[in-house]
Design a protein around this motif. Structure first.
Motif, PDB file in Angstrom:
ATOM      1  N   VAL A  12       0.870  -1.206   0.069  1.00  0.00           N
ATOM      2  CA  VAL A  12       0.054   0.130  -0.098  1.00  0.00           C
ATOM      3  C   VAL A  12       0.821   1.479   0.085  1.00  0.00           C
ATOM      4  O   VAL A  12       1.895   1.140   0.639  1.00  0.00           O
ATOM      5  CB  VAL A  12      -0.945   0.171   1.119  1.00  0.00           C
ATOM      6  N   GLN A  13       0.238   2.424  -0.483  1.00  0.00           N
ATOM      7  CA  GLN A  13       1.153   3.670  -0.661  1.00  0.00           C
ATOM      8  C   GLN A  13       1.071   4.203   0.690  1.00  0.00           C
ATOM      9  O   GLN A  13      -0.111   3.996   1.739  1.00  0.00           O
ATOM     10  CB  GLN A  13       0.744   4.395  -1.464  1.00  0.00           C
ATOM     11  N   GLY A  16      -2.182   5.338   3.025  1.00  0.00           N
ATOM     12  CA  GLY A  16      -3.290   4.367   2.439  1.00  0.00           C
ATOM     13  C   GLY A  16      -3.627   3.595   3.780  1.00  0.00           C
ATOM     14  O   GLY A  16      -3.449   3.788   4.970  1.00  0.00           O
ATOM     15  N   SER A  17      -4.887   2.803   3.361  1.00  0.00           N
ATOM     16  CA  SER A  17      -5.185   1.932   4.468  1.00  0.00           C
ATOM     17  C   SER A  17      -5.237   0.402   4.329  1.00  0.00           C
ATOM     18  O   SER A  17      -5.221  -0.117   2.882  1.00  0.00           O
ATOM     19  CB  SER A  17      -6.521   2.094   4.661  1.00  0.00           C
ATOM     20  N   LEU A  18      -5.104  -0.390   5.205  1.00  0.00           N
ATOM     21  CA  LEU A  18      -5.215  -1.890   5.120  1.00  0.00           C
ATOM     22  C   LEU A  18      -6.121  -2.606   6.519  1.00  0.00           C
ATOM     23  O   LEU A  18      -5.901  -1.894   7.389  1.00  0.00           O
ATOM     24  CB  LEU A  18      -4.045  -2.642   5.048  1.00  0.00           C
ATOM     25  N   ASN A  83      -4.831   2.791   9.236  1.00  0.00           N
ATOM     26  CA  ASN A  83      -5.048   4.036   8.596  1.00  0.00           C
ATOM     27  C   ASN A  83      -3.787   4.733   8.665  1.00  0.00           C
ATOM     28  O   ASN A  83      -3.171   4.583   9.339  1.00  0.00           O
ATOM     29  CB  ASN A  83      -6.331   4.619   8.895  1.00  0.00           C
ATOM     30  N   VAL A 118       3.123  -6.651   5.560  1.00  0.00           N
ATOM     31  CA  VAL A 118       2.732  -5.403   4.999  1.00  0.00           C
ATOM     32  C   VAL A 118       3.778  -4.491   4.610  1.00  0.00           C
ATOM     33  O   VAL A 118       4.798  -4.307   5.300  1.00  0.00           O
ATOM     34  CB  VAL A 118       2.050  -4.622   6.286  1.00  0.00           C
ATOM     35  N   VAL A 120       4.618  -0.696   3.035  1.00  0.00           N
ATOM     36  CA  VAL A 120       4.191   0.552   2.774  1.00  0.00           C
ATOM     37  C   VAL A 120       5.320   1.304   1.888  1.00  0.00           C
ATOM     38  O   VAL A 120       6.359   1.366   2.418  1.00  0.00           O
ATOM     39  CB  VAL A 120       3.743   1.378   4.203  1.00  0.00           C
TER      40      VAL A 120
END
Length: 122
Positions: A12-13, A16-18, A83, A118, A120
């Protein structure tokens, strides 16, 4: 034996959110302390968030205001909504189940998942 399985990691950038999920087996799931930890390359595993059966939640200072942990006892699942992700959140995230409190020590847990990555990006 309790099985713990994480899912939901990915790339994710920044900003962003996951949402991570953790399913744990066991008839007494609602009484477990559930925790999220993470480990970045070259660093020790660190506490992220923990929740106990009365829904008391504790967070690491580094994620307060950005991450939210919740549980659904009917589904034997806990979630970690992440978030405003930062590059420093990049790590393998582990879910753990146990019966002790407080949740910020690895010794509170008896069962660990395999982890979910994860990443980022900037």
């Amino acid at each position: 034996q309790v099985q713990v399985v994480e899912s939901g990691g990915g790339l994710v950038q920044a900003g962003g959110s996951l949402r991570l999920s953790c399913a744990a087996s066991g008839r007494t799931f609602s009484t477990y302390t559930l925790g999220w930890f993470r480990q970045a390359p070259g660093k020790e595993r660190e506490f992220v968030a923990g929740i106990r059966w009365r829904d008391s939640v504790r967070y690491a200072d580094s994620v307060k205001g950005r991450f939210t942990m919740s549980r659904d006892n009917a589904k034997n699942t806990v979630y970690l909504q992440m978030n405003s992700l930062k590059r420093e959140d990049t790590a393998i995230y582990y879910c753990a189940a146990g019966t002790r409190w407080p949740p910020d020590l690895t010794s509170a847990y008896d069962y660990w998942g395999q982890g979910t990555q994860v990443t980022v990006s900037s």
